[in-house]
Write an enzyme that holds these catalytic residues in place. Sequence first.
Site, mmCIF file in Angstrom:
data_model
loop_
_atom_site.group_PDB
_atom_site.id
_atom_site.type_symbol
_atom_site.label_atom_id
_atom_site.label_comp_id
_atom_site.label_asym_id
_atom_site.label_seq_id
_atom_site.Cartn_x
_atom_site.Cartn_y
_atom_site.Cartn_z
ATOM 1 N N GLU A 1 -30.259 -12.389 11.549
ATOM 2 C CA GLU A 1 -31.853 -11.926 10.691
ATOM 3 C C GLU A 1 -33.177 -12.678 11.080
ATOM 4 O O GLU A 1 -33.801 -11.467 10.571
ATOM 5 C CB GLU A 1 -30.855 -11.722 8.592
ATOM 6 C CG GLU A 1 -30.209 -10.389 8.553
ATOM 7 C CD GLU A 1 -29.594 -11.200 7.128
ATOM 8 O OE1 GLU A 1 -29.452 -12.844 6.526
ATOM 9 O OE2 GLU A 1 -28.415 -10.164 7.009
ATOM 10 N N SER B 1 -18.977 -10.262 6.766
ATOM 11 C CA SER B 1 -18.355 -9.375 6.016
ATOM 12 C C SER B 1 -17.416 -9.935 5.640
ATOM 13 O O SER B 1 -16.481 -9.528 5.309
ATOM 14 C CB SER B 1 -18.322 -7.947 6.381
ATOM 15 O OG SER B 1 -19.680 -7.690 5.923
ATOM 16 N N ASN C 1 -24.298 -18.786 2.930
ATOM 17 C CA ASN C 1 -25.954 -18.418 3.301
ATOM 18 C C ASN C 1 -26.328 -17.916 2.340
ATOM 19 O O ASN C 1 -25.741 -15.866 2.091
ATOM 20 C CB ASN C 1 -25.787 -17.591 4.485
ATOM 21 C CG ASN C 1 -27.406 -17.193 5.493
ATOM 22 O OD1 ASN C 1 -28.391 -17.634 3.986
ATOM 23 N ND2 ASN C 1 -27.165 -16.120 6.269
ATOM 24 N N HIS D 1 -30.734 -17.111 12.742
ATOM 25 C CA HIS D 1 -29.354 -16.093 12.749
ATOM 26 C C HIS D 1 -29.697 -15.000 12.984
ATOM 27 O O HIS D 1 -31.448 -15.027 13.134
ATOM 28 C CB HIS D 1 -29.805 -16.825 11.178
ATOM 29 C CG HIS D 1 -28.747 -15.157 9.650
ATOM 30 N ND1 HIS D 1 -29.125 -14.650 10.313
ATOM 31 C CD2 HIS D 1 -27.468 -15.620 9.358
ATOM 32 C CE1 HIS D 1 -28.347 -13.798 9.110
ATOM 33 N NE2 HIS D 1 -27.309 -14.767 9.171
ATOM 34 N N GLU E 1 -21.811 -14.496 14.703
ATOM 35 C CA GLU E 1 -22.000 -14.200 13.627
ATOM 36 C C GLU E 1 -21.903 -12.341 14.109
ATOM 37 O O GLU E 1 -23.267 -12.192 15.000
ATOM 38 C CB GLU E 1 -22.636 -13.970 13.103
ATOM 39 C CG GLU E 1 -22.446 -15.192 11.965
ATOM 40 C CD GLU E 1 -23.321 -15.466 11.177
ATOM 41 O OE1 GLU E 1 -22.743 -15.166 9.987
ATOM 42 O OE2 GLU E 1 -24.621 -15.508 11.078
ATOM 43 N N GLY F 1 -22.938 -8.625 6.641
ATOM 44 C CA GLY F 1 -23.444 -6.974 5.449
ATOM 45 C C GLY F 1 -23.324 -5.817 5.434
ATOM 46 O O GLY F 1 -23.942 -5.105 5.447
ATOM 47 N N LYS G 1 -29.113 -15.911 1.980
ATOM 48 C CA LYS G 1 -30.474 -15.354 2.165
ATOM 49 C C LYS G 1 -31.189 -15.356 1.417
ATOM 50 O O LYS G 1 -31.059 -16.597 1.073
ATOM 51 C CB LYS G 1 -29.882 -14.106 2.769
ATOM 52 C CG LYS G 1 -28.370 -14.764 3.292
ATOM 53 C CD LYS G 1 -28.482 -12.535 3.795
ATOM 54 C CE LYS G 1 -26.771 -12.857 5.633
ATOM 55 N NZ LYS G 1 -26.543 -11.270 5.891
HETATM 56 P P1 PGA Z 1 -22.345 -11.196 5.172
HETATM 57 O O1 PGA Z 1 -23.137 -12.190 5.839
HETATM 58 O O2 PGA Z 1 -21.958 -12.491 4.952
HETATM 59 O O3 PGA Z 1 -22.696 -10.921 3.953
HETATM 60 O O4 PGA Z 1 -21.956 -10.442 5.914
HETATM 61 C C1 PGA Z 1 -23.027 -13.258 7.246
HETATM 62 C C2 PGA Z 1 -24.434 -13.900 7.742
HETATM 63 O O5 PGA Z 1 -24.578 -13.498 7.283
HETATM 64 O O6 PGA Z 1 -24.124 -15.171 7.558
#
Ligand code: PGA
Length: 252
Positions: free
Chosen positions: A101, A214, A12, A99, A171, A177, A14
């Site tokens: 976000e 992460s 992903n 997601h 998640e 993140g 982003k």
């Molecule tokens: P991250 O993001 O690996 O940077 O923690 C994962 C995601 O949001 O899909």
Amino acid sequence: MNDSRRPMFAANWKMHMGPRGASEFVAAFAELYAPRDDARIVFFPPSISVAAFRDASEGRPDLELGVQDVHEAVSGAHTGAVSAAMAKEAGVGWALAGHSERRREFGDDDATVATKVNRILESDTRPLLCVGETLEEREAGQLETVLSRQIKAVLDTLDGHGIAGLTYAYEPVWAIGTGRTASADDAAAAHAVVRREIEMRGGPADAVILYGGSVKPANIDELLSAHGVDGVLVGGASLDPEGFAAICSAGR
Ligand code: PGA
């Protein structure tokens, strides 16, 4: 993980990687990672970079493509938005929905996520439905309630065929993140809840459920070894071709 199935590694990106960055990434990744039958790789670049990714990955059909979001409407006056049908037309086979976000920054609630999943399925594209709890919810003992609510909201709007077409990502919001990763035990416990909810609502016992939050080369082996983890959804660590190639080669 169910041994008869190949793990799925999803990237992903982003709001990173414009068309040039996407092309350069594909060129570098293709050198580092040869096609193999025992893994499924899916990239979710920003929509604006989908065409560049597709062109750069010609000759590498193993590198599948998805979008990070679609609008809940079929078409219309929704400035800035992209529909599921358009994404399909652009050569995309997958779309993220739910997601954290999108839920947090764009106000996608459970009903919106359910509508988006329906649009994605109607466009003959595969939804990757993301679910997960915040730290506050986890500490308040609401892990099961939150996961159940998020899954029910979507599955209750689908028939059996639709439900069978879903792939999931668990998640935990506190691990996205942040550098904090769920332990293998945490992941296994949450995946068991997700799997139980899917089955209770008529979904397949062997639904594919990814872990996200992460994930990096240093922890991929531990996470993939967790019971019920069928692959990973990777944000930050998927922006580096070498790191993501290492993740995609994990365990083999
Ligand atoms: P991250 O993001 O690996 O940077 O923690 C994962 C995601 O949001 O899909």
